[in-house]
Design an enzyme around this catalytic site. Structure first.
Site, mmCIF file in Angstrom:
data_model
loop_
_atom_site.group_PDB
_atom_site.id
_atom_site.type_symbol
_atom_site.label_atom_id
_atom_site.label_comp_id
_atom_site.label_asym_id
_atom_site.label_seq_id
_atom_site.Cartn_x
_atom_site.Cartn_y
_atom_site.Cartn_z
ATOM 1 N N SER A 171 0.830 -1.193 0.000
ATOM 2 C CA SER A 171 0.000 0.000 0.000
ATOM 3 C C SER A 171 0.877 1.261 0.000
ATOM 4 O O SER A 171 1.672 1.456 -0.915
ATOM 5 C CB SER A 171 -0.973 -0.047 1.179
ATOM 6 O OG SER A 171 -1.988 0.919 1.034
ATOM 7 N N ASP A 266 -9.799 -3.687 -5.739
ATOM 8 C CA ASP A 266 -9.027 -2.670 -5.043
ATOM 9 C C ASP A 266 -9.108 -1.365 -5.820
ATOM 10 O O ASP A 266 -8.837 -1.352 -7.026
ATOM 11 C CB ASP A 266 -7.565 -3.127 -4.930
ATOM 12 C CG ASP A 266 -6.689 -2.150 -4.165
ATOM 13 O OD1 ASP A 266 -7.197 -1.130 -3.664
ATOM 14 O OD2 ASP A 266 -5.479 -2.406 -4.064
ATOM 15 N N HIS A 296 -7.883 -5.087 -1.053
ATOM 16 C CA HIS A 296 -6.708 -4.358 -0.593
ATOM 17 C C HIS A 296 -6.343 -4.789 0.838
ATOM 18 O O HIS A 296 -7.190 -4.811 1.723
ATOM 19 C CB HIS A 296 -7.007 -2.852 -0.603
ATOM 20 C CG HIS A 296 -5.824 -1.989 -0.337
ATOM 21 N ND1 HIS A 296 -5.041 -1.466 -1.345
ATOM 22 C CD2 HIS A 296 -5.279 -1.541 0.820
ATOM 23 C CE1 HIS A 296 -4.067 -0.741 -0.817
ATOM 24 N NE2 HIS A 296 -4.198 -0.769 0.489
#
Length: 328
Positions: A171, A266, A296
């Site tokens: 991320s 995502d 995610h």
């Protein structure tokens, strides 16, 4: 990647198990779409939701600090050393945790780093960079670069292979890993041999179809991502700077091999696929896997979600290949 996936409901792109976990993780997590969010509340929710399963045992795990950027505090790191192969210096992976540059740290990603070290056979150095909004861009990126530079400078003395230094992150940590590869290229070092990006944040504009298709209902929302960018950049931050939005760099030539782990569901997915296409156009051959029915953050769900275990094993295999290492 395995072709076998659990059946999905006709109206839900997530697997049943992924849906169960996404909903559980979303429960109680602050939603910026519903009103103002205090960073302290998000951090508390993150700590409460951190995995609590038994940690993989490694021969040695140590905490220390390394020099930060000029004029900045030292940067805490945690070093994970797997079982060494006789007569071979292990590769080293400098890892940057996710959390929107606002939350998480060494403890929230301890389990993932242990598994990454065991799966790759690499020493993993996890970096506790400064967090926003207290420290806005480029503080986290500069901390990340300083830590990678320290590892490169000291790898040989520590018995690690300086010629097989990778950076990695999930991320916002994937954002930092991508930024460090650009910084290393632009600043003449250190030499980065590969970068592993799990569902990375790459473009502040949030303008792709996946940001609309998966805006809500899949744990990490478009509203979350907008809020994280606001904390990281502040009112006057330059989101278009390539060290903030690596996918907007004018030139991606000269970057090391890339391995990308992407969930199907995502908001960030399409930005990562654009980055892959640009790497290919620049002459690279990135290894990318899109995992159907996942969301995610799924890589941190090892032991709870089969695809997480499969994706980590595949990412470790791809990273070792990118580093020119034999199969583990």
């Amino acid at each position: 990647m395995s072709d076998a996936h659990p059946p999905r409901a006709a109206t839900d792109p997530l697997t049943p198990r992924a849906r169960e976990l996404a909903d559980a993780m979303s429960a109680g997590f602050p939603d910026p779409a519903l009103g103002p969010v205090d960073p302290a509340a998000v951090r508390e929710a993150s700590r409460a939701g951190a995995g609590s399963g038994p940690a993989r045992r490694l021969p040695r795990v140590t905490d220390r600090s390394v020099p930060g950027p000029a004029g900045a505090p030292e940067v805490p790191v945690r070093i994970y050393e797997p079982l060494a192969s006789p007569g071979a210096a292990p590769p080293v992976v400098v890892f940057f945790h996710g959390g929107g540059w606002v939350l998480c740290g060494l403890d929230t990603h301890d389990g993932l780093c242990r598994e990454l070290a065991a799966a790759t056979g690499a020493v993993v150095v996890s970096v506790d960079y400064r967090l926003a909004p207290e420290h806005r861009f480029p503080s986290a990126a500069e901390d990340a670069y300083a830590a990678a530079s320290w590892v490169a400078a000291h790898a040989a003395r520590l018995g690690w292979d300086p010629g097989r230094l990778a950076v990695a992150g999930d991320s916002s940590g994937g954002n930092l890993a991508a930024a460090v590869t650009l910084m290393a290229r632009d600043r003449g070092g250190p030499a980065i041999a590969a970068h592993l990006l799990a569902y990375p944040v790459l473009d502040h504009r949030m303008a792709t179809e996946s940001y609309r298709t998966y805006a809500t209902g899949f744990f990490h929302t478009t509203a979350h991502m907008r809020w994280y960018w606001e904390q990281y950049l502040g009112r006057d931050g330059d989101g278009a700077h390539p060290y903030a939005s690596p996918a907007l760099a004018c030139d991606l030539a000269g970057l090391p091999p890339a391995v990308l782990v992407l969930p199907e569901c995502d908001p960030l997915r399409d930005d990562a696929l654009t980055y892959v296409r640009r790497l290919e156009a620049a002459g690279a051959a990135p290894r990318v896997r899109v995992w159907p029915g996942t969301f995610h953050g799924f890589l941190g769900l090892g032991g709870l979600l089969p695809e997480a275990d499969q994706a980590l094993a595949q990412a470790a295999y791809d990273l070792r290949a990118a580093l020119g290492l034999p199969d583990a």
